[in-house]
Write a protein that holds these residues in place. Structure first.
Motif, PDB file in Angstrom:
ATOM      1  N   LEU A 182      73.213  63.602  79.333  1.00 46.91           N
ATOM      2  CA  LEU A 182      73.079  64.092  78.150  1.00 46.91           C
ATOM      3  C   LEU A 182      71.894  63.422  77.378  1.00 46.91           C
ATOM      4  O   LEU A 182      71.834  62.035  77.361  1.00 46.91           O
ATOM      5  N   LEU A 183      70.590  64.060  77.260  1.00 39.67           N
ATOM      6  CA  LEU A 183      69.453  63.748  76.860  1.00 39.67           C
ATOM      7  C   LEU A 183      69.165  64.126  75.468  1.00 39.67           C
ATOM      8  O   LEU A 183      68.908  65.612  75.410  1.00 39.67           O
ATOM      9  N   ASP A 184      68.831  63.273  74.399  1.00 43.93           N
ATOM     10  CA  ASP A 184      68.423  63.819  73.158  1.00 43.93           C
ATOM     11  C   ASP A 184      67.106  63.475  73.235  1.00 43.93           C
ATOM     12  O   ASP A 184      66.615  62.213  72.918  1.00 43.93           O
ATOM     13  N   GLU A 185      66.097  64.303  72.885  1.00 48.49           N
ATOM     14  CA  GLU A 185      64.705  64.361  72.850  1.00 48.49           C
ATOM     15  C   GLU A 185      64.097  63.240  73.768  1.00 48.49           C
ATOM     16  O   GLU A 185      63.287  62.414  73.516  1.00 48.49           O
ATOM     17  N   ILE A 197      72.232  67.978  80.267  1.00 48.17           N
ATOM     18  CA  ILE A 197      72.169  68.574  78.974  1.00 48.17           C
ATOM     19  C   ILE A 197      70.986  68.050  78.006  1.00 48.17           C
ATOM     20  O   ILE A 197      71.027  67.008  77.955  1.00 48.17           O
ATOM     21  N   LEU A 198      70.115  69.015  77.548  1.00 50.35           N
ATOM     22  CA  LEU A 198      68.935  68.455  76.766  1.00 50.35           C
ATOM     23  C   LEU A 198      68.982  69.052  75.400  1.00 50.35           C
ATOM     24  O   LEU A 198      69.582  70.016  75.115  1.00 50.35           O
ATOM     25  N   SER A 199      69.024  68.159  74.528  1.00 52.70           N
ATOM     26  CA  SER A 199      68.831  68.515  72.951  1.00 52.70           C
ATOM     27  C   SER A 199      67.343  68.182  72.488  1.00 52.70           C
ATOM     28  O   SER A 199      66.859  67.069  72.745  1.00 52.70           O
ATOM     29  N   GLY A 200      66.966  68.977  71.767  1.00 49.53           N
ATOM     30  CA  GLY A 200      65.371  68.910  71.485  1.00 49.53           C
ATOM     31  C   GLY A 200      64.838  69.762  70.558  1.00 49.53           C
ATOM     32  O   GLY A 200      65.341  70.929  70.180  1.00 49.53           O
ATOM     33  N   HIS A 201      63.627  69.485  70.008  1.00 50.86           N
ATOM     34  CA  HIS A 201      62.681  70.597  69.267  1.00 50.86           C
ATOM     35  C   HIS A 201      61.621  70.652  69.958  1.00 50.86           C
ATOM     36  O   HIS A 201      60.934  71.585  69.578  1.00 50.86           O
TER      37      HIS A 201
END
Length: 318
Positions: A164-167, A195-199
């Motif tokens: 899980l990678l956040d930004e 799993i990527l979370s980002g903008h």
């Protein structure tokens, strides 16, 4: 759960309450989601959309108000599953007075890796993230981009099945961003689930297989990136050696003029355009839920039209 489904959420809901136990913020509302083994899955949304809450629920750092989350076929509240996970938070919490080698050895000991295995993993990961020349410098001397690199290495120290990678590309220059995206693709090729979370929508568009867009705690769009970005009601025709007189003609005229028909397909929008449209529509129609997926068609296509604005120069079907 299907053995191919590595994450599943069912009616997952989280309500934050005030000191008196009264509902204060509905952070996540009835999230139904499946992530398949070996894919890169993007979790998108503006600030306050529920991305971080979702990740914390999956990690077992929060307990759901309603619903369930499962990882590897077990409840997300089972902390034993975390041995099979790697996690890079948005802000890496690293000991500033340790260097890169010492940092990774520290986390390797937490996972009870043997000294020989730990040394092998540390050397491999430092080389993978491009910090070999700076491995003896203290973390406090690292730039933001270098800290993201060592944070990614830390998330991989236990050779996890799911990451899980956040930004993950925050603070990186274009070269560093490209290298990290290449590393993420390599992890997928090795069978890892990411799993990527980002903008940074352009980055997500480049590497994600599927995406979910959240807004105000609700799932607004879900599907394969290619399908979601395809403008279904527009057909573009690409030709070679077409005379100017035939530019406005349809496919039959193209063949009659002896031109070579190279492709007939649907143009695509961008992930940024799709994302902004969904957020704006959600603001205009609060509470509207996404409809079920249909093969080859974005969920929103059944109700509000295909995502994205069609290019002005594209030829519409007659």
């Amino acid at each position: 759960m299907n053995s191919d489904v590595i994450i599943e959420t069912r009616n997952l809901t989280k309500v934050y309450r005030d000191f008196w136990g009264r509902p204060k913020v509905l952070a996540l509302k009835a999230l139904d989601l499946k992530v398949h083994r070996g894919e890169i899955f993007g979790l998108l949304g503006p600030n306050g959309s529920g991305k971080t809450t979702t990740i914390k629920l999956l990690l077992g750092l929060l307990f759901p108000t309603e619903g369930e989350a499962f990882l590897f076929g077990e409840s997300a509240t089972n902390v034993a599953k975390n041995e099979r996970l790697g996690y890079l938070p948005e802000e890496s919490y690293l000991y500033k007075f340790l260097n890169a080698e010492e940092t990774l050895h520290f986390y390797g000991r937490l996972f009870k890796l043997s000294p020989s295995e730990r040394k092998k993993r540390v050397d491999q990961l430092i080389d993978m993230v491009g910090l070999t020349a700076a491995k003896h410098r203290q973390i406090r001397e690292y730039s933001k981009g270098m800290q993201r690199r060592i944070g990614l290495a830390q998330a991989l120290i236990n050779d996890p099945e799911m990451i899980l990678l956040d930004e993950p590309t925050s603070g990186l220059d274009p070269i560093g961003t490209s290298e990290i995206k290449d590393r993420i693709r390599e992890l997928r090729e090795r069978g890892k689930t990411i799993i990527l979370s980002g903008h940074l929508l352009a980055d997500m568009q480049d590497i994600c297989d599927r995406i979910a867009i959240l807004h105000r705690g609700e799932l607004k769009e879900l599907g394969e990136v290619r399908d979601l970005l395809t403008v279904q009601d527009v057909t573009q025709i690409k030709t070679k050696d077409l005379p100017p007189a035939a530019l406005t003609e349809i496919e039959a005229i193209i063949k009659r003029h002896g031109a070579e028909l190279l492709a007939v397909d649907h143009p695509t929008t961008t992930l940024e355009e799709l994302f902004l449209r969904i957020v704006r529509e959600s603001d205009l129609h609060p509470g509207r839920r996404r409809v079920g997926d249909r093969p080859g068609m974005p969920a929103s296509a059944a109700g509000d039209g295909a995502p994205g604005a069609a290019p002005e120069t594209a030829a519409r079907r007659s």
